[in-house]
Motif scaffolding. Sequence first.
Motif, PDB file in Angstrom:
ATOM      1  N   ALA A  56      30.115  47.372  47.833  1.00  0.00           N
ATOM      2  CA  ALA A  56      31.288  46.618  48.289  1.00  0.00           C
ATOM      3  C   ALA A  56      30.874  45.860  49.535  1.00  0.00           C
ATOM      4  O   ALA A  56      30.222  46.419  50.425  1.00  0.00           O
ATOM      5  CB  ALA A  56      32.451  47.558  48.585  1.00  0.00           C
ATOM      6  N   PHE A  57      31.246  44.573  49.608  1.00  0.00           N
ATOM      7  CA  PHE A  57      30.776  43.736  50.698  1.00  0.00           C
ATOM      8  C   PHE A  57      31.756  42.608  50.998  1.00  0.00           C
ATOM      9  O   PHE A  57      32.639  42.304  50.192  1.00  0.00           O
ATOM     10  CB  PHE A  57      29.398  43.141  50.353  1.00  0.00           C
ATOM     11  CG  PHE A  57      29.390  42.312  49.100  1.00  0.00           C
ATOM     12  CD1 PHE A  57      29.579  40.941  49.144  1.00  0.00           C
ATOM     13  CD2 PHE A  57      29.193  42.909  47.862  1.00  0.00           C
ATOM     14  CE1 PHE A  57      29.587  40.176  47.987  1.00  0.00           C
ATOM     15  CE2 PHE A  57      29.191  42.151  46.697  1.00  0.00           C
ATOM     16  CZ  PHE A  57      29.381  40.783  46.764  1.00  0.00           C
ATOM     17  N   PHE A  75      27.343  31.528  38.744  1.00  0.00           N
ATOM     18  CA  PHE A  75      26.168  32.351  38.454  1.00  0.00           C
ATOM     19  C   PHE A  75      26.365  33.297  37.276  1.00  0.00           C
ATOM     20  O   PHE A  75      25.452  34.044  36.931  1.00  0.00           O
ATOM     21  CB  PHE A  75      25.779  33.159  39.698  1.00  0.00           C
ATOM     22  CG  PHE A  75      25.466  32.303  40.883  1.00  0.00           C
ATOM     23  CD1 PHE A  75      24.214  31.731  41.044  1.00  0.00           C
ATOM     24  CD2 PHE A  75      26.438  32.049  41.848  1.00  0.00           C
ATOM     25  CE1 PHE A  75      23.927  30.931  42.127  1.00  0.00           C
ATOM     26  CE2 PHE A  75      26.163  31.246  42.943  1.00  0.00           C
ATOM     27  CZ  PHE A  75      24.901  30.678  43.084  1.00  0.00           C
ATOM     28  N   ALA A  76      27.561  33.304  36.681  1.00  0.00           N
ATOM     29  CA  ALA A  76      27.885  34.209  35.566  1.00  0.00           C
ATOM     30  C   ALA A  76      27.666  35.665  35.946  1.00  0.00           C
ATOM     31  O   ALA A  76      27.172  36.462  35.161  1.00  0.00           O
ATOM     32  CB  ALA A  76      27.096  33.832  34.312  1.00  0.00           C
ATOM     33  N   ILE A  77      28.022  36.006  37.188  1.00  0.00           N
ATOM     34  CA  ILE A  77      27.923  37.387  37.663  1.00  0.00           C
ATOM     35  C   ILE A  77      29.343  37.903  37.863  1.00  0.00           C
ATOM     36  O   ILE A  77      30.104  37.360  38.659  1.00  0.00           O
ATOM     37  CB  ILE A  77      27.118  37.484  38.977  1.00  0.00           C
ATOM     38  CG1 ILE A  77      25.673  37.041  38.741  1.00  0.00           C
ATOM     39  CG2 ILE A  77      27.176  38.909  39.526  1.00  0.00           C
ATOM     40  CD1 ILE A  77      24.828  37.019  39.991  1.00  0.00           C
ATOM     41  N   ALA A  78      29.676  38.949  37.136  1.00  0.00           N
ATOM     42  CA  ALA A  78      31.012  39.537  37.212  1.00  0.00           C
ATOM     43  C   ALA A  78      31.062  40.567  38.332  1.00  0.00           C
ATOM     44  O   ALA A  78      30.186  41.427  38.439  1.00  0.00           O
ATOM     45  CB  ALA A  78      31.381  40.191  35.886  1.00  0.00           C
ATOM     46  N   THR A  79      32.064  40.446  39.175  1.00  0.00           N
ATOM     47  CA  THR A  79      32.311  41.412  40.242  1.00  0.00           C
ATOM     48  C   THR A  79      33.792  41.737  40.228  1.00  0.00           C
ATOM     49  O   THR A  79      34.567  41.113  39.507  1.00  0.00           O
ATOM     50  CB  THR A  79      31.921  40.850  41.625  1.00  0.00           C
ATOM     51  OG1 THR A  79      32.656  39.648  41.865  1.00  0.00           O
ATOM     52  CG2 THR A  79      30.424  40.581  41.713  1.00  0.00           C
ATOM     53  N   THR A 118      34.493  42.355  48.000  1.00  0.00           N
ATOM     54  CA  THR A 118      33.948  42.085  46.677  1.00  0.00           C
ATOM     55  C   THR A 118      33.060  43.270  46.326  1.00  0.00           C
ATOM     56  O   THR A 118      32.412  43.836  47.203  1.00  0.00           O
ATOM     57  CB  THR A 118      33.118  40.783  46.687  1.00  0.00           C
ATOM     58  OG1 THR A 118      33.930  39.736  47.212  1.00  0.00           O
ATOM     59  CG2 THR A 118      32.650  40.417  45.296  1.00  0.00           C
ATOM     60  N   ARG A 119      33.038  43.643  45.050  1.00  0.00           N
ATOM     61  CA  ARG A 119      32.235  44.803  44.658  1.00  0.00           C
ATOM     62  C   ARG A 119      31.393  44.487  43.428  1.00  0.00           C
ATOM     63  O   ARG A 119      31.901  43.981  42.432  1.00  0.00           O
ATOM     64  CB  ARG A 119      33.139  45.991  44.339  1.00  0.00           C
ATOM     65  CG  ARG A 119      32.341  47.250  44.007  1.00  0.00           C
ATOM     66  CD  ARG A 119      33.224  48.380  43.586  1.00  0.00           C
ATOM     67  NE  ARG A 119      33.642  48.183  42.205  1.00  0.00           N
ATOM     68  CZ  ARG A 119      34.745  48.720  41.689  1.00  0.00           C
ATOM     69  NH1 ARG A 119      35.547  49.434  42.428  1.00  0.00           N
ATOM     70  NH2 ARG A 119      35.043  48.522  40.426  1.00  0.00           N
TER      71      ARG A 119
END
Length: 165
Positions: A56-57, A75-79, A118-119
Amino acid sequence: ALRYLDRIGMDAVREHEVALVQAGLKRFAELEQNHGVNLLGPRDAGAAADKVGVFAFTTPEHRHGETSTLLDRHFAIATRNGCFCAQPLLNCLLKLGDKPAWTRAVSKGEPVEVPGATRATFGLYNTEADVDALGDALDALCAGKLPKAKAATGGKRKALAVEVS
């Protein structure tokens, strides 16, 4: 799922997760030094064996929802973002105190921006390349160097399975 994990062995699963956590802690230390990204919770590389693959940040230039959206869109990165059903813990990690102003505003029905983080979560299904992809994406996001987003119906995006919860 249990048979699959049993074939791999839970010791091997944990060993893999610890390696990802070590790589993640190293990348987040670089991101903090270079851009002020704030990793919440344990940061010491020596704590990797005691930590799970949850990172988590917060980022200094973007609110949590915006960070999550930009990671997905560019970036197609799920968080996941928000309070993660853990508002008291997040209030503590964000150093907001026991009764932060935003909770008083909500109880009065006043509009307020809810603080959060965000995690990204790494596990058996990830590789160190996925950790690097997140680190590279956050580096670009914080440096203001976002690639052009692909349209939802056009262009191919490589999807990374970084988040499952």
